[in-house]
Design a protein around this motif. Sequence first.
Motif, PDB file in Angstrom:
ATOM      1  N   MET A   1       0.951  -1.234  -0.019  1.00  0.00           N
ATOM      2  CA  MET A   1      -0.109   0.155  -0.016  1.00  0.00           C
ATOM      3  C   MET A   1       0.892   1.088  -0.020  1.00  0.00           C
ATOM      4  N   GLU A   2       1.944   1.133   0.616  1.00  0.00           N
ATOM      5  CA  GLU A   2       2.929   2.148   0.653  1.00  0.00           C
ATOM      6  C   GLU A   2       3.345   2.644  -0.657  1.00  0.00           C
ATOM      7  N   SER A   3       3.602   1.477  -1.335  1.00  0.00           N
ATOM      8  CA  SER A   3       4.050   1.851  -2.745  1.00  0.00           C
ATOM      9  C   SER A   3       3.144   2.515  -3.795  1.00  0.00           C
ATOM     10  N   ASN A   4       1.837   2.720  -3.406  1.00  0.00           N
ATOM     11  CA  ASN A   4       0.824   3.331  -4.214  1.00  0.00           C
ATOM     12  C   ASN A   4       0.894   4.689  -3.879  1.00  0.00           C
ATOM     13  N   GLY A   5       1.239   5.091  -2.562  1.00  0.00           N
ATOM     14  CA  GLY A   5       1.299   6.366  -2.127  1.00  0.00           C
ATOM     15  C   GLY A   5       2.637   6.899  -2.701  1.00  0.00           C
ATOM     16  N   VAL A   6       3.668   6.006  -2.726  1.00  0.00           N
ATOM     17  CA  VAL A   6       4.962   6.832  -3.155  1.00  0.00           C
ATOM     18  C   VAL A   6       4.703   6.981  -4.693  1.00  0.00           C
ATOM     19  N   MET A   7       4.093   6.023  -5.442  1.00  0.00           N
ATOM     20  CA  MET A   7       3.889   6.403  -6.869  1.00  0.00           C
ATOM     21  C   MET A   7       2.912   7.753  -7.090  1.00  0.00           C
ATOM     22  N   LYS A   8       2.039   7.869  -6.144  1.00  0.00           N
ATOM     23  CA  LYS A   8       1.279   9.126  -6.097  1.00  0.00           C
ATOM     24  C   LYS A   8       2.264  10.645  -5.824  1.00  0.00           C
ATOM     25  N   HIS A   9       2.910  10.396  -4.930  1.00  0.00           N
ATOM     26  CA  HIS A   9       4.137  11.544  -4.727  1.00  0.00           C
ATOM     27  C   HIS A   9       4.826  11.770  -5.956  1.00  0.00           C
ATOM     28  N   ALA A  10       5.482  10.777  -6.529  1.00  0.00           N
ATOM     29  CA  ALA A  10       6.246  10.829  -7.670  1.00  0.00           C
ATOM     30  C   ALA A  10       5.503  11.580  -8.658  1.00  0.00           C
ATOM     31  N   ALA A  11       4.349  10.913  -8.960  1.00  0.00           N
ATOM     32  CA  ALA A  11       3.357  11.515 -10.233  1.00  0.00           C
ATOM     33  C   ALA A  11       3.143  12.954  -9.998  1.00  0.00           C
ATOM     34  N   SER A  12       3.016  13.300  -8.691  1.00  0.00           N
ATOM     35  CA  SER A  12       2.877  14.716  -8.295  1.00  0.00           C
ATOM     36  C   SER A  12       3.924  15.653  -8.613  1.00  0.00           C
ATOM     37  N   ALA A  13       5.153  15.038  -8.152  1.00  0.00           N
ATOM     38  CA  ALA A  13       6.435  15.974  -8.475  1.00  0.00           C
ATOM     39  C   ALA A  13       6.640  16.082  -9.941  1.00  0.00           C
ATOM     40  N   TRP A  14       6.607  14.895 -10.642  1.00  0.00           N
ATOM     41  CA  TRP A  14       6.889  15.126 -12.151  1.00  0.00           C
ATOM     42  C   TRP A  14       6.125  15.985 -12.849  1.00  0.00           C
ATOM     43  N   ALA A  15       4.431  15.875 -12.493  1.00  0.00           N
ATOM     44  CA  ALA A  15       3.720  16.548 -13.164  1.00  0.00           C
ATOM     45  C   ALA A  15       4.016  18.205 -12.861  1.00  0.00           C
ATOM     46  N   PHE A  16       4.569  18.616 -11.623  1.00  0.00           N
ATOM     47  CA  PHE A  16       4.601  19.780 -11.259  1.00  0.00           C
ATOM     48  C   PHE A  16       5.465  20.432 -12.265  1.00  0.00           C
ATOM     49  N   GLN A  17       6.855  19.391 -12.807  1.00  0.00           N
ATOM     50  CA  GLN A  17       7.557  20.158 -13.632  1.00  0.00           C
ATOM     51  C   GLN A  17       7.140  20.324 -15.167  1.00  0.00           C
TER      52      GLN A  17
END
Lengths: 374, 70
Positions: A1-17
């Motif tokens: 489950m932590e893995s899903n959360g980490v993917m969301k953070h990653a997506a958000s950080a990349w999308a920011f750029q």
Amino acid sequence: MESNGVMKHAASAWAFQLGPLARTGNTMPPKDDPELQKLRKELDDMMKKIKEEQDKVADKTLQDICGDMADAPKVRLTTKKLLKGHINKVNSVHFSGDSRHAVTGSLDGKLIIWDTWTGNKVQVIPLRSSWVMSVAFAPSGNYVACGGMDNMCTIYDLNNRDSTGAAKIVRELLGYEGFLSSCRFLDDKTIITGSGDMKICLWDLEAGKRSLEFEAHSGDVVSISLSPDSKTYITGSVDKSCRLWDLRDEKPKQTFFGHTSDVNSVCFHPSGYAFATGSEDKTSRMFDIRSDQNVATYCPPNSTSGFTSCGLSFSGRYVLCGSDDSSVHIWDTLKNQHNGCLTGHENRITSLSVAGNGMAVATCSWDNNVRVWV
Amino acid sequence: MDMMISNLQQQRQVTEQLRREAAIKRISVSQAVLEIMKYITEHEQEDCLLVGFSSQKANPFREKNSCTLL
């Protein structure tokens, strides 16, 4: 489950750029923007691919490989020097390359250069702004740098005094659009800085000019650690990621996700193969560079506080993290065992520095004190 | 018009960066951790936090109770 959360953070950080249009703060682009949606899908697909490639090489765990090792001995460090002198919170400490002198910066508006072998103050430098957040000692011992909410980085020459008798300012590095959060000298002529405007700057101190300036993260850059061979460095950010950079590049080589909150501190492993971190998410982690992943997560017995700072022992066997709970937590990096705490400070530990020869650890705190642990 | 072009460029740069990072060569975790372990073991004897000081004379932070020639 932590893995899903980490993917969301990653997506958000990349999308920011992706740019201002994409910086809506949530993960979904506006409905009537098919271009953006297409990009976001591409982004998500690439991230899934990266996760697949990482999983492919994850053939064993740390426990599998190091489980048979003998436990590391209990670390026996005590406060050998209690350095008193600052009269307000101390925000940053850094050892000189001689493993003897250290510089600290405090909200009392002073830098103090300490001889940690004797506990004596070698120099006191009054600052033009008291809002210092980060200090650095040049490996040579000739210069110190500091900066903070004044949005600049000031370089002092310890071997030259001005008319008041204080160390002379040799450079004021300006042009930041955010607070200076971190700085490290490569040598007497070069300094690298991280700031609240999400940028990294590489400065040529002789010319007084930037050699490089670029947006490095999707949030404040709060920590920098140079590799043992000084050819690469790691940055940690409030965007929850860490990045590996070649000194001359403006694009990162690798981006590491895993933390679920601000990465407050990063520290290169002496082997050059990995780095340790301390985070607001109350964990410390080991990221391996060549397999490109989080190989260990270090949790304290009672997860109550975030980690503000981190360091590694000379061989890399121990990781030490300064905590909001006023203590330093220590782990055996290989066996992932909590090795104990260093207690003494009476308030949040803000910064930690391990001497280059591994003999001592310096910490500083909101309790106005600096401690040298040996 | 210019804003749109630079936005597209920026966006393309992000996907290119991700593509670069996806394409890097990765070694196995087992090999990676083994080499970290090897480094640590090779340097253990020099790690004061692990083995302490060979003698009190080797500890520059010790209390000195007599005159020292600097």
